[in-house]
Each structure stands twice: as structure tokens, then as C-alpha cells.
Design a protein around this motif. Sequence first.
Motif, PDB file in Angstrom:
ATOM      1  N   LEU A 188       0.870  -1.168   0.000  1.00 10.29           N
ATOM      2  CA  LEU A 188       0.000   0.000   0.000  1.00 10.29           C
ATOM      3  C   LEU A 188       0.910   1.222   0.000  1.00 10.29           C
ATOM      4  N   GLY A 189       0.937   1.935  -1.130  1.00  7.95           N
ATOM      5  CA  GLY A 189       1.796   3.105  -1.258  1.00  7.95           C
ATOM      6  C   GLY A 189       0.988   4.384  -1.260  1.00  7.95           C
ATOM      7  N   GLU A 190       1.565   5.447  -0.728  1.00  2.56           N
ATOM      8  CA  GLU A 190       0.843   6.717  -0.707  1.00  2.56           C
ATOM      9  C   GLU A 190       0.500   7.189  -2.113  1.00  2.56           C
ATOM     10  N   GLU A 191       1.408   6.986  -3.054  1.00  3.46           N
ATOM     11  CA  GLU A 191       1.181   7.482  -4.406  1.00  3.46           C
ATOM     12  C   GLU A 191       0.537   6.438  -5.314  1.00  3.46           C
ATOM     13  N   ARG A 242      -2.926   0.532  -3.651  1.00  2.17           N
ATOM     14  CA  ARG A 242      -2.746  -0.891  -3.371  1.00  2.17           C
ATOM     15  C   ARG A 242      -2.207  -1.619  -4.597  1.00  2.17           C
ATOM     16  N   GLN A 243      -1.208  -2.457  -4.352  1.00  2.30           N
ATOM     17  CA  GLN A 243      -0.617  -3.261  -5.410  1.00  2.30           C
ATOM     18  C   GLN A 243      -0.400  -4.672  -4.888  1.00  2.30           C
ATOM     19  N   GLY A 244      -0.477  -5.652  -5.802  1.00  2.61           N
ATOM     20  CA  GLY A 244      -0.278  -7.037  -5.403  1.00  2.61           C
ATOM     21  C   GLY A 244      -1.593  -7.743  -5.172  1.00  2.61           C
ATOM     22  N   ALA A 245      -1.509  -8.992  -4.774  1.00  2.34           N
ATOM     23  CA  ALA A 245      -2.703  -9.823  -4.601  1.00  2.34           C
ATOM     24  C   ALA A 245      -3.594  -9.277  -3.496  1.00  2.34           C
TER      25      ALA A 245
END
Length: 268
Positions: free
Chosen positions: A72-75, A78-81
Amino acid sequence: MTDSTNSWAGTDDSGVATAAATAGADVVRTLYGRRLARIDKGAGDFATVADVEAEKAIVDVIRAARPRDAVLGEEGGRQGAAGAARQWLVDPLCGTLNYAVGTMAVAVNVALRDGAAAVADPFSGEVFCTDGTRAWVRRDGLDEPLVPTAATSLVDVNLDPPFPGAPGFRAVDLLAHPAFVERFRPRVVSTTLALAWVAAGKRAAYVTDGGDLSGSVHFAAGIALCRAAGCVVTGVDGSPVGEGCRGLVVAADQETHDRLMSMIRGHG
């Protein structure tokens, strides 16, 4: 092309967090001082190319080392499974406004939820690390344990709006409290690098308004670091972080925390 997976063989989560935060800090330091386009995020908030590129560098490290984990990135969001058992929280540049106007008070935050974490200072070269149990600072290739102390009497207070606790709690009122002025000296910051400073003994405490910040990309790494270093960490209402509390009161020791809570509750 080298096999990036093999290069991470045997690396524990704190090593991954440290490498990721260092990669982000390298980008932030490299781009410092350049005229960077601003990406408007609304309500006066913005990101820069440095935020975006630093997050990419951090995520690249995490993906190489822990390909099954989510991020979970600020920019980048959400990424990934979606069903991943583990999630990394990434704030690639905490203190963007400071950075954009040429001030070096910024932090790069990387935290595995409920696990290891690292907070990098791109300009001092320090990386504050925890494996979830121990806390240390890496400086010039050497690791030293973090030892909190209230000796400086300096308390960092976050005055960035909005102020969700008002009128019940306003940090600015704390600064005018007679007992605060007698015992402490305020510093006003807008970067969670201040949390690492509490863990390292550079500050006696840190206070901020807000909601439950335990899962915040901005605060998760600093909270993990302070807990592992032995700091006292609660919400502004004194309740444990992660249990629906509001904001943060992080102190080097129990006495300092008790003093601040007494002032916050109006009994100082």
C-alpha cells in the motif's frame, strides 16, 4: 540480467525494509534542489516526481524480495494480490512541502504491517530500523541500538491541518499550556521523521492529532520503531494505538508521557 530473487535469499524482513527505505532515500536525495512539477492531490496537498520515483524504487525492492506480499503506497495505492497475507506500507517522501521548498526535514517510511520497519533520513544518511523487537540506527555502515531519552526536553508537535480532534483537542493549545512551557521546549514539524528522533533520543516526545494512525502509511514505520525502542506510544486519549484511538502521543519514557497526558486532559 541477474536474478534479483537470488540476491535476496536469506534476507530477513528488517533487511528488506532497510534496503527499500534506502533505495527511496537515494532517489529523494538525488532529485533534491531540482525544479519538480507538482501533482495536485486536492485540498492543498500535492506530490512531486520525487515522491513517485522514490515509491517506485521502494516497491521494486519489495517486489524482488517478497513477490507474494502486497504493498500500500501513498502514491500508487494498493498493489499485489488482494488476498495477500502480508502488506507493506510505503510513504516515499514524508514532508513533501518541506522538500519542495528546499527544506531537508523529510523521511522515507517503509513498514511491514505488524512487523519490521525502516525510516530513512535521506540527508543525514541515517536509517532507523526495527525487526519488530529490537530497534537500531544504521549510520556509515554501522548499527547502534536506539536509546530513547527525554533529556533534550524537546517536543515535536504536528500542527498540519485538518484538526479532527478540535475543539476537544488542539495541539496548539498544548503549546500555550503553562506546565508545557515550564517543562518542555516545542518544535513544530510536518514530517514523521520526528518519530524516529524520539526513538533515537533526539526528542523527548511527539504529539499529533488524527484518527487511528496505526495503519497509516505516514505513521506505521515510526510507530513500529518507537515501540521496539521502548517508547510509550498511545493516542491523545491515552488508549492503545490500533484500538480505535485518536492521534499519537509518543514519549521517551513514562514520566514524560504522563506529564503530556495530564496537560492534554486539562489537569496539568
